[in-house]
Enzyme design. Structure first.
Site, PDB file in Angstrom:
ATOM      1  N   VAL A  95     -50.008  38.161  35.754  1.00 21.29           N
ATOM      2  CA  VAL A  95     -50.407  37.032  36.588  1.00 21.29           C
ATOM      3  C   VAL A  95     -49.208  36.144  36.892  1.00 21.29           C
ATOM      4  O   VAL A  95     -48.962  35.785  38.050  1.00 21.29           O
ATOM      5  CB  VAL A  95     -51.512  36.205  35.897  1.00 21.29           C
ATOM      6  CG1 VAL A  95     -51.886  34.988  36.743  1.00 21.29           C
ATOM      7  CG2 VAL A  95     -52.738  37.064  35.646  1.00 21.29           C
ATOM      8  N   GLU A 123     -46.156  27.536  33.568  1.00 25.80           N
ATOM      9  CA  GLU A 123     -44.819  28.127  33.613  1.00 25.80           C
ATOM     10  C   GLU A 123     -43.747  27.039  33.605  1.00 25.80           C
ATOM     11  O   GLU A 123     -42.671  27.219  33.030  1.00 25.80           O
ATOM     12  CB  GLU A 123     -44.665  29.015  34.852  1.00 25.80           C
ATOM     13  CG  GLU A 123     -45.740  30.093  35.022  1.00 25.80           C
ATOM     14  CD  GLU A 123     -46.049  30.870  33.757  1.00 25.80           C
ATOM     15  OE1 GLU A 123     -45.112  31.176  32.987  1.00 25.80           O
ATOM     16  OE2 GLU A 123     -47.234  31.168  33.528  1.00 25.80           O
ATOM     17  N   HIS A 126     -43.100  26.116  30.102  1.00 22.37           N
ATOM     18  CA  HIS A 126     -42.275  27.089  29.388  1.00 22.37           C
ATOM     19  C   HIS A 126     -40.779  26.781  29.509  1.00 22.37           C
ATOM     20  O   HIS A 126     -39.987  27.282  28.696  1.00 22.37           O
ATOM     21  CB  HIS A 126     -42.541  28.500  29.926  1.00 22.37           C
ATOM     22  CG  HIS A 126     -43.644  29.221  29.223  1.00 22.37           C
ATOM     23  ND1 HIS A 126     -43.668  29.385  27.855  1.00 22.37           N
ATOM     24  CD2 HIS A 126     -44.758  29.843  29.710  1.00 22.37           C
ATOM     25  CE1 HIS A 126     -44.760  30.080  27.522  1.00 22.37           C
ATOM     26  NE2 HIS A 126     -45.436  30.357  28.621  1.00 22.37           N
ATOM     27  N   TYR A 211     -52.747  31.751  22.868  1.00 18.51           N
ATOM     28  CA  TYR A 211     -52.731  30.560  23.716  1.00 18.51           C
ATOM     29  C   TYR A 211     -53.601  29.438  23.144  1.00 18.51           C
ATOM     30  O   TYR A 211     -53.122  28.334  22.888  1.00 18.51           O
ATOM     31  CB  TYR A 211     -53.251  30.913  25.119  1.00 18.51           C
ATOM     32  CG  TYR A 211     -52.349  31.836  25.902  1.00 18.51           C
ATOM     33  CD1 TYR A 211     -51.586  31.351  26.956  1.00 18.51           C
ATOM     34  CD2 TYR A 211     -52.265  33.194  25.612  1.00 18.51           C
ATOM     35  CE1 TYR A 211     -50.761  32.187  27.692  1.00 18.51           C
ATOM     36  CE2 TYR A 211     -51.442  34.037  26.331  1.00 18.51           C
ATOM     37  CZ  TYR A 211     -50.692  33.528  27.373  1.00 18.51           C
ATOM     38  OH  TYR A 211     -49.877  34.367  28.089  1.00 18.51           O
TER      39      TYR A 211
END
Length: 494
Positions: A95, A123, A126, A211
């Site tokens: 994804v 993201e 991250h 997660y």
């Protein structure tokens, strides 16, 4: 490429890339294709095929800078220079991936504004947690994903408010508990520190526990501080201390107790039932979960509508339910409602018929995250009048997250021959890894040598052998070991 600088020598036709910071090997990534750029902020641009560029630009223009700025206020300066995004074909098997300076994300996600927001912010997070400070082993992926999920939710709270964050968290934790029911509370993959035994595919460690159980542990640590902003300060110091290095869980926990000496004096790491060691090594659900009451204005209507559809008499309940306009709901609200119906499937046939009459046409016009959930309800309840919608969806969707769950459901019921027919018609457009995964799903219950080949056969085309509905299928990767996790009820991004 995932690099801080790039140049193109036109005369030579050569690209040069440079990464000024040390990164782990899994973050080295390169992409090639008919890609065009468009600026969406002072340090961001999107790369996409020309047909996608206007949509990608309109959805993200200005937003990425807003998210980066929010993250910097929380966790310190963004250290990678540029934050660009490349949109990949729908057949790309992941994804999203947080490659530094250049996030990879599949174009399918452009359909859903809310899922696009969450995935990109994840993201972005991250950049601090995972890229700057990296887990030293695959066995502690939660150090990357749990912290990034926590940071993502702090960013969304700062940007969109606590109610939206609580709704998204409720949606994800709902999926976590669904996965827990499928696997059982003693499943070893529900540990935060999963042991990577010889022969175990590391991809199987990328699951919702990494997660969401990881997030719950980080959220628990933040609540020990009494104020999330104090915890933000700790995370800034943690990133500054360990940036561009790899760490283990003990590094994080030792830093936490050193930063908050009063908590160390209280021996919070040894509280009965909430010991840090137990968080890391016990199977089962999270030992504590966040208070999501700030999202009740968004979750209460979902619960109320679900209760209506499970009430009697049906005619009266359906009439009351149809008066609620879900077209004005957030995507996460509608997805949560459909997930609750999925949990209750198979439903009485008259309920499914009424649901279809009330919602089928409306849901058909919504994004793929909504449509796949309705179509899973159709399949799990063998509702043949809407089966043509399943075919149309699988003919248009090439991504793993929108195909695997439907094929798994089709093959655990009476619709395997339908699944085989659709697969043979669409397999040429699928990524090779995804094609092999679906072949393995279709072959379950057909015998040890009956995996579907590239060409249909009369025998396979008529096969309709049921598989064990409790038999787990593949999570990620190409093998289908008995210990893998079913993707039926959950999709995760990197």
């Amino acid at each position: 490429m995932s690099a801080t600088r790039s140049t193109y020598m036109e005369e030579e036709g050569v690209y040069h890339f440079h990464m000024e910071h040390p990164v782990p090997a899994y973050l080295v990534a390169l992409v090639a294709g008919d890609l065009k750029p468009a600026d969406i902020g002072p340090r961001s641009r999107v790369w996409a095929e020309p047909c996608l560029l206007p949509t990608a630009t309109s959805k993200l223009s200005g937003a990425v800078e807003q998210w980066l700025s929010a993250a910097e206020r929380l966790y310190g300066p963004y250290m990678w220079g540029r934050y660009d995004i490349v949109f990949l074909p729908p057949s790309f098997p992941i994804v999203a991936m947080e490659n530094p300076c250049l996030t990879f994300i599949i174009s399918s996600i452009l359909e859903s504004d809310e899922f696009l927001v969450i995935d990109v912010i994840h993201e972005v997070a991250h950049s601090w947690f995972g890229n700057a400070v990296t887990n030293a082993t695959w066995e502690e992926m939660w150090l990357s994903e749990g912290l990034a999920t926590y940071a993502q939710r702090r960013i969304t709270t700062e940007t969109y408010g606590a109610a939206f964050t609580c709704l998204e968290t409720a949606f994800r934790l709902d999926a976590l508990h669904r996965q827990m029911r499928l696997l059982g509370e003693d499943s070893p993959v529900s540990k935060l520190q999963v042991k990577l035994e010889p022969g175990v595919n590391p991809s199987h460690l990328m699951n919702l526990f990494t997660y969401e159980k990881g997030y719950c542990f980080v959220d628990y640590l933040s609540r020990l501080c009494g104020d999330p902003r104090r915890f933000d300060g700790f995370l800034r110091a943690y990133v500054e201390k360990y940036k561009f290095t790899s760490v283990v869980a003990q590094d994080l926990l030792d830093s936490f107790l050193s930063f908050f000496p009063e908590l160390k004096e209280q021996s919070v790491d040894c509280r009965a039932g909430l010991e840090f060691e137990r968080w890391l090594n016990a199977t089962g659900p999270p030992l504590a979960e966040p208070d999501l009451s700030q999202g009740s204005s968004l979750t209460r209507p979902v619960e109320a509508l679900f209760q209506l559809w499970t009430a009697e008499p049906l005619d009266q309940a359906a009439a009351s339910a149809s008066a609620i306009d879900i077209s004005k709901w957030r995507t996460f609200q509608t997805a949560l409602f459909l997930d609750r119906l999925l949990d209750g499937s198979p439903l009485p046939q008259e309920v499914v018929t009424s649901l279809s009459q009330c919602y089928s046409s409306l849901l058909d016009s919504m994004n793929a995250e909504i449509r796949i959930r309705w179509l899973q309800i159709v399949v799990r309840n063998d509702y043949y009048p809407d089966l043509h919608r399943v075919r149309r969806f699988l003919e248009s969707q090439m991504s793993r997250m929108y195909t695997i769950p439907l094929y798994e459901d089709l093959c655990t019921g009476a619709l395997k021959s339908f699944a085989l027919e659709v697969f043979y018609q669409t397999q040429g457009r699928l990524h090779p890894n995804l094609r092999r995964t679906i072949q393995q799903i279709l072959s379950q219950g057909l015998g040890p040598s009956a995996e579907p080949s590239a060409e249909p056969s009369t025998e396979l085309g008529s096969a309709d052998t049921d598989t064990d509905p409790d038999s787990p299928a593949l999570l990620l990767g190409d093998e289908a070991p008995s210990s893998a996790i079913s993707l039926r009820d959950v999709n995760v991004s990197a």
